[in-house]
Design a protein around this motif. Structure first.
Motif, PDB file in Angstrom:
ATOM      1  N   ALA A  57      89.275 -49.042  85.275  1.00  0.00           N
ATOM      2  CA  ALA A  57      88.010 -49.139  86.015  1.00  0.00           C
ATOM      3  C   ALA A  57      88.178 -49.970  87.276  1.00  0.00           C
ATOM      4  N   LEU A  58      89.003 -51.018  87.207  1.00  0.00           N
ATOM      5  CA  LEU A  58      89.230 -51.858  88.381  1.00  0.00           C
ATOM      6  C   LEU A  58      89.976 -51.091  89.462  1.00  0.00           C
ATOM      7  N   VAL A  59      90.923 -50.242  89.064  1.00  0.00           N
ATOM      8  CA  VAL A  59      91.630 -49.400  90.032  1.00  0.00           C
ATOM      9  C   VAL A  59      90.662 -48.434  90.711  1.00  0.00           C
ATOM     10  N   THR A  60      89.810 -47.827  89.924  1.00  0.00           N
ATOM     11  CA  THR A  60      88.829 -46.882  90.484  1.00  0.00           C
ATOM     12  C   THR A  60      87.905 -47.579  91.471  1.00  0.00           C
ATOM     13  N   GLN A  61      87.489 -48.777  91.126  1.00  0.00           N
ATOM     14  CA  GLN A  61      86.630 -49.547  92.033  1.00  0.00           C
ATOM     15  C   GLN A  61      87.340 -49.826  93.352  1.00  0.00           C
ATOM     16  N   ALA A 111      92.540 -54.001 101.085  1.00  0.00           N
ATOM     17  CA  ALA A 111      92.170 -53.117  99.979  1.00  0.00           C
ATOM     18  C   ALA A 111      93.381 -52.369  99.441  1.00  0.00           C
ATOM     19  N   GLU A 112      94.277 -51.953 100.329  1.00  0.00           N
ATOM     20  CA  GLU A 112      95.487 -51.261  99.860  1.00  0.00           C
ATOM     21  C   GLU A 112      96.371 -52.198  99.040  1.00  0.00           C
ATOM     22  N   ARG A 113      96.467 -53.457  99.474  1.00  0.00           N
ATOM     23  CA  ARG A 113      97.255 -54.419  98.704  1.00  0.00           C
ATOM     24  C   ARG A 113      96.613 -54.681  97.337  1.00  0.00           C
ATOM     25  N   SER A 114      95.290 -54.792  97.332  1.00  0.00           N
ATOM     26  CA  SER A 114      94.592 -55.018  96.069  1.00  0.00           C
ATOM     27  C   SER A 114      94.725 -53.810  95.154  1.00  0.00           C
ATOM     28  N   LEU A 115      94.647 -52.605  95.744  1.00  0.00           N
ATOM     29  CA  LEU A 115      94.783 -51.394  94.941  1.00  0.00           C
ATOM     30  C   LEU A 115      96.176 -51.298  94.319  1.00  0.00           C
ATOM     31  N   ALA A 116      97.205 -51.620  95.104  1.00  0.00           N
ATOM     32  CA  ALA A 116      98.567 -51.570  94.569  1.00  0.00           C
ATOM     33  C   ALA A 116      98.735 -52.558  93.418  1.00  0.00           C
ATOM     34  N   SER A 117      98.145 -53.754  93.583  1.00  0.00           N
ATOM     35  CA  SER A 117      98.238 -54.753  92.514  1.00  0.00           C
ATOM     36  C   SER A 117      97.524 -54.277  91.253  1.00  0.00           C
TER      37      SER A 117
END
Length: 474
Positions: free
Chosen positions: A229-233, A196-202
């Motif tokens: 919105a994707l970052v917030t998710q 999730a952290e990797r996805s959030l950074a991306s």
């Protein structure tokens, strides 16, 4: 020629030797339908390589050294398991107390008395002082167990003790399984947090790029809002994973009953082949001896069966013997001499003539308890087979699910790359890229959860098959 006291002791011992009648029903293990072999999803019987669960100790089955250390701590420190051990020791002491009633006891007594009394009842009569001393060894009231009442009470206490020993093993096996399942939940949440952290950074990088493109007038605010919105998710999902991880760590710390380090040492990969030894279910008939809860139910049934014999024995007279031998004299200095030898021997019998149905009620209650234990045993066996069958089906389908999900992750990764390429040349809107990234993240999380679930199902199957023999019951 034997003296009278010696003959009395011989008669008492002979009477004790004659005891042996048992009014308890002969014990027969209840019949339970046992399948010839385990079936998984109704396709073919299980034929798997590996070792039967009862032959694999937990330290050989769980191959992650970090998990092994946690299980050792739990077995050493867990309070619930310590309480189960204490209950076993209580039952053991009660059994020893009851068993002692089957043999006559010995007690030694001594007394000394000085009595001053008048020679006659007349007023002014002379008074004398009388001394008396005695020392004796005797048998207190000892029940001759002609009808097996004491023997059955002792057998019932023994079976209850063995039942608590099986309960201790069941508690230990349950603790091991719970520690392992919680450990895998912790590891899965750790891996999920990293993902999730990797996805959030991306997604944050994508949002910054969308901000720049919007500021340069290359795209509208729609792309930016969608990336935002994707970052917030992703932030919401990360918070949820951290919450689950914290709760799992707290449960693990409670189970091992000792503080854990802020971060667990690195363990083996979160995959069944790296974590667990290969296991085969064995024959269904072996399950009756492998599972401690099944053995527990049978010990309780045997205890209830013995209590029927104890209740039936109350219909017959209770016969008891007493005896003593020693010395008695009015002079302490010559107390121990042949002329002062004394002995006594007695027997008594008691049989209630009218008890208003109390004895019959005791027998009925004992029979009803035995019937309840029999049904409980059959239910425990049926539940054991259900848990094993369910675990085998889960193991079979988990492999297929993981293989299919691996392909799904690869496909989603390819879709992300394609969507990004198409967006960069202006063939698709940015929404397609966002959807592809979201689907790829969801597929990776699903694969992670499937692997963790497969490990937990394998742990449950190990426990359902009885696990390794932790401590053989006495």
């Amino acid at each position: 020629m034997r003296s009278r006291p010696a003959r009395a002791w011989i008669l008492a011992l002979a009477a004790t030797a004659l005891c042996g009648c048992n009014l308890a029903p002969p014990y027969v293990r209840p019949e339970v339908a046992v399948p010839a072999s385990y079936l998984t999803s109704g396709e073919v019987p299980v034929q798997d390589s590996g070792t039967n669960a009862p032959a694999i100790g937990w330290s050989a089955y769980f191959q992650d050294p970090v998990l092994q250390g946690l299980i050792e701590q739990a077995l050493r420190n867990n309070r619930d398991l310590a309480a189960a051990v204490a209950r076993m020791e209580q039952a053991r002491a009660q059994f020893r107390i009851q068993r002692s009633q089957r043999l006559p006891g010995l007690e030694i007594s001594g007394s000394g008395q000085r009595l001053r009394t008048p020679v006659s009842a007349a007023d002014g009569a002379a008074r004398v002082t009388v001394d008396s001393y005695a020392v004796q060894v005797g048998i207190p009231a000892f029940e001759l167990d002609f009808w097996g009442r004491v023997a059955n009470l002792s057998e019932a206490a023994r079976r209850q003790y063995l039942a608590t020993a099986e309960a201790r093993d069941a508690a230990a096996l349950s603790l091991i399984a719970t520690v392992a399942a919680t450990y895998y939940a912790v590891r899965a949440s750790e891996a999920g947090i990293v993902l999730a952290e990797r996805s959030l950074a991306s997604r944050q990088e994508t949002r910054e790029l969308a901000q720049l493109r919007m500021d340069a007038g290359l795209t509208s605010s729609v792309d930016f809002n969608q990336s935002y919105a994707l970052v917030t998710q992703a932030e919401v999902q990360l918070a949820e994973l951290r919450r689950s991880h914290g709760q799992a760590v707290q449960l693990l710390q409670f189970l091992v009953a000792t503080p854990l380090p802020p971060t667990l040492p690195a363990g083996r990969p979160l995959e069944p082949d790296a974590q667990l030894a290969r296991l085969q279910p064995g024959l269904p008939s072996e399950l009756l001896e492998a599972r401690p809860d099944v053995r527990l139910a049978e010990q309780q049934l045997r205890a209830a069966n013995a209590n029927i014999g104890a209740a039936r024995a109350l219909y017959f007279p209770l016969i008891a013997l007493t005896g003593a031998g020693g010395y008695a004299s009015s002079d302490l200095s010559g107390l121990v001499s042949d002329s002062n030898r004394v002995w006594s021997f007695g027997a008594g019998a008691v049989l209630p003539l009218l008890d208003w149905g109390a004895r019959r009620a005791r027998v009925d209650a004992a029979v009803a308890t035995r019937d309840e234990r029999e049904v409980s045993y059959q239910s425990t066996v049926q539940n054991a087979f259900r848990e094993v069958a369910s675990g085998l089906v889960a193991a079979e389908q988990n492999d297929r699910q993981i293989a299919a999900q691996l392909q799904a992750v690869q496909v989603q990764q390819a879709l992300v790359e394609t969507a990004q390429d198409r967006y960069e040349v202006g063939l698709t809107p940015y929404l397609e890229v966002l959807d592809a990234e979201r689907n790829h993240f969801t597929a990776e999380q699903a694969l992670l959860q499937l692997r963790a679930s497969a490990l937990q199902d394998a742990v449950n199957l190990y426990a359902a098959l009885g696990g390794g023999q932790l401590t053989r019951s006495p």
